[in-house]
Design a protein around this motif. Structure first.
Motif, short mmCIF file in Angstrom:
data_model
loop_
_atom_site.label_atom_id
_atom_site.label_comp_id
_atom_site.label_asym_id
_atom_site.label_seq_id
_atom_site.Cartn_x
_atom_site.Cartn_y
_atom_site.Cartn_z
N GLN A 94 -2.82 5.08 -2.63
CA GLN A 94 -3.50 3.68 -2.76
C GLN A 94 -5.08 3.76 -2.07
O GLN A 94 -5.53 2.60 -1.97
CB GLN A 94 -2.65 2.65 -1.74
CG GLN A 94 -2.63 2.99 -0.35
CD GLN A 94 -1.37 3.92 0.23
OE1 GLN A 94 -1.02 4.72 -0.71
NE2 GLN A 94 -1.00 3.78 1.24
N GLU A 136 -7.96 4.56 -9.50
CA GLU A 136 -8.45 3.47 -8.81
C GLU A 136 -7.29 3.20 -7.73
O GLU A 136 -5.96 3.03 -8.08
CB GLU A 136 -8.63 2.30 -9.79
CG GLU A 136 -8.99 1.08 -9.08
CD GLU A 136 -9.23 -0.10 -9.99
OE1 GLU A 136 -9.56 -1.22 -9.64
OE2 GLU A 136 -8.60 -0.09 -11.09
N SER A 139 -5.39 0.31 -5.21
CA SER A 139 -5.11 -1.08 -4.95
C SER A 139 -6.14 -1.63 -4.18
O SER A 139 -6.44 -1.01 -3.17
CB SER A 139 -3.68 -1.28 -4.65
OG SER A 139 -3.61 -0.85 -3.24
N GLY A 140 -6.54 -2.74 -4.25
CA GLY A 140 -7.65 -3.37 -3.44
C GLY A 140 -8.98 -3.36 -3.82
O GLY A 140 -9.42 -2.75 -4.78
N THR A 141 -9.97 -3.27 -2.84
CA THR A 141 -11.44 -3.19 -2.79
C THR A 141 -11.77 -1.62 -2.94
O THR A 141 -11.25 -0.97 -2.22
CB THR A 141 -11.89 -3.86 -1.66
OG1 THR A 141 -11.45 -5.50 -1.48
CG2 THR A 141 -13.51 -3.77 -1.88
N THR A 142 -12.68 -1.55 -3.42
CA THR A 142 -13.41 -0.09 -3.74
C THR A 142 -14.35 -0.19 -2.53
O THR A 142 -15.25 -0.93 -2.47
CB THR A 142 -13.97 0.02 -5.11
OG1 THR A 142 -12.99 0.33 -5.99
CG2 THR A 142 -15.05 1.47 -4.94
N GLU A 176 -15.13 -5.64 -5.48
CA GLU A 176 -13.77 -6.10 -5.34
C GLU A 176 -12.93 -5.76 -6.66
O GLU A 176 -13.36 -5.24 -7.66
CB GLU A 176 -14.03 -7.66 -5.42
CG GLU A 176 -14.83 -8.30 -4.41
CD GLU A 176 -14.65 -8.08 -3.11
OE1 GLU A 176 -13.49 -7.97 -2.76
OE2 GLU A 176 -15.38 -7.99 -2.29
N GLN A 177 -11.55 -5.76 -6.18
CA GLN A 177 -10.58 -5.37 -7.12
C GLN A 177 -10.79 -6.06 -8.66
O GLN A 177 -10.83 -7.18 -8.78
CB GLN A 177 -9.06 -5.61 -6.71
CG GLN A 177 -7.88 -5.16 -7.48
CD GLN A 177 -6.54 -5.49 -7.01
OE1 GLN A 177 -6.52 -6.22 -6.07
NE2 GLN A 177 -5.69 -4.65 -7.45
N GLY A 178 -10.96 -5.32 -9.44
CA GLY A 178 -11.25 -5.79 -11.01
C GLY A 178 -12.62 -6.30 -11.07
O GLY A 178 -12.88 -6.45 -12.19
N ARG A 208 -12.75 2.82 -14.02
CA ARG A 208 -12.84 2.51 -12.68
C ARG A 208 -12.64 3.72 -11.86
O ARG A 208 -12.24 3.60 -10.69
CB ARG A 208 -12.01 1.58 -12.12
CG ARG A 208 -12.06 0.11 -13.17
CD ARG A 208 -11.04 -0.86 -12.63
NE ARG A 208 -11.85 -1.41 -11.33
CZ ARG A 208 -12.92 -2.25 -11.29
NH1 ARG A 208 -13.62 -2.72 -12.31
NH2 ARG A 208 -13.16 -2.64 -9.96
#
Length: 300
Positions: free
Chosen positions: A45, A75, A77-80, A113-115, A169
């Motif tokens: 994660q 990628e 989960s959550g913010t990169t 941000e995620q996405g 991503r």
């Protein structure tokens, strides 16, 4: 419009994913002067890094632009969250990764941000004991960054991956205008850069993976070298010529009373350089810009 495949960046690969992959030890934080390291896989994660690259694009009369990229396994989960650190020193702090930090070293925070597709880039300066407050570079137009929304085939990855390609991503890049980042009133230079990932949104969250530093040349100063010769063929070097360097006030005329000399000696007189036997002399640590060079003493 220039692709990474058309420049010669410096790049560094992470250790292969698995038990021998290096990472920061539990509890390591950005403000630690020399955070502990360990080996072992990065949790799925989190951002398990693959490659880091840096390229300094020159600019006439200025420090240019710094371009950075990273790739990762998948990628999370959550913010990169990625942190690029720029250091003046190349001496190891003792953990085999981090250089010894110097006041004025820089940390560039890269966040998507995620996405999301557009990165927010912020910068912090090392105070001597911790990273200072963050300044938003994206908000003032000094930096931009993004991430790949579609897969990148191996054949188009510039050697970043040999088969299968890069998934969406898993490739991110950033570009920074160094004229905003470097102090225009004094000489600054950085000789190394490296990449880290963090566990969560908070700046005080635990550090995770890293890719060891690569050498870079980031500076806002240069040097002026003078070679004085006669017009013989081949030319003979002339010693004893004396030169003064003046900072231009921006117009097309050289005016000693308006254009200021670069540097003064203990007596308040303008610094000069005098050519030696090989006909050379020069000025070092000269901020990028426009200058006049005045020959004030001419050899016989």
């Amino acid at each position: 419009s220039i692709d990474w495949a058309s420049v010669s960046e410096v790049r560094e690969d992470d250790e292969p994913t698995g038990a021998n992959d290096d990472s920061y030890a539990g509890g390591a934080k950005e403000d630690d002067t020399c955070p502990g390291t360990t080996t072992g896989s990065i949790p799925p994660q989190k951002s398990d890094l693959l490659t880091f690259g840096a390229y300094v694009e020159p600019e006439p009369g200025g420090p240019g632009f710094l371009h950075l990229f990273w790739t990762r396994v998948q990628e999370p989960s959550g913010t990169t969250l990625m942190d690029f650190e720029l250091n003046k020193s190349s001496s190891d702090c003792g953990n085999g990764v981090n250089p010894v930090r110097t006041v004025g070293d820089l940390l560039i925070e890269y966040r998507i941000e995620q996405g999301g597709a557009v990165a927010t880039l912020k910068i912090r300066e090392w105070t001597g004991s911790a990273w200072g407050a963050a300044q938003d570079l994206s908000a003032i137009g000094a930096a931009t960054g993004t991430i790949n929304s579609s897969a990148i085939p191996a054949s188009e990855s510039d050697g970043l991956i040999s088969s299968g390609g890069l998934s969406p991503r898993t490739f991110g890049e950033a570009s920074l205008d160094l004229s905003f980042i470097l102090d225009a009133s004094k000489c600054e230079s950085f000789g190394s850069a490296f990449l880290k990932s963090r566990a969560s949104d908070s700046f005080t969250s635990q550090l995770k993976d890293f890719i060891k530093p690569v050498p870079v040349t980031i500076a806002n100063c240069g040097s002026v070298k003078i070679t004085k010769t006669d017009d013989a063929s081949p030319p003979n070097p002339l010693a004893g010529a004396e030169f003064t360097l003046y900072k231009s006030d921006g117009d097309a005329l050289f005016e000693p009373g308006t254009d200021d000399p670069v540097g003064t000696n203990a007596n308040g007189l303008a610094l000069v350089c005098t050519t030696v036997a090989d006909g050379t002399c020069g000025f070092s640590d000269v901020l990028f810009g426009d200058y006049w060079l005045d020959e004030t003493v001419v050899p016989s």
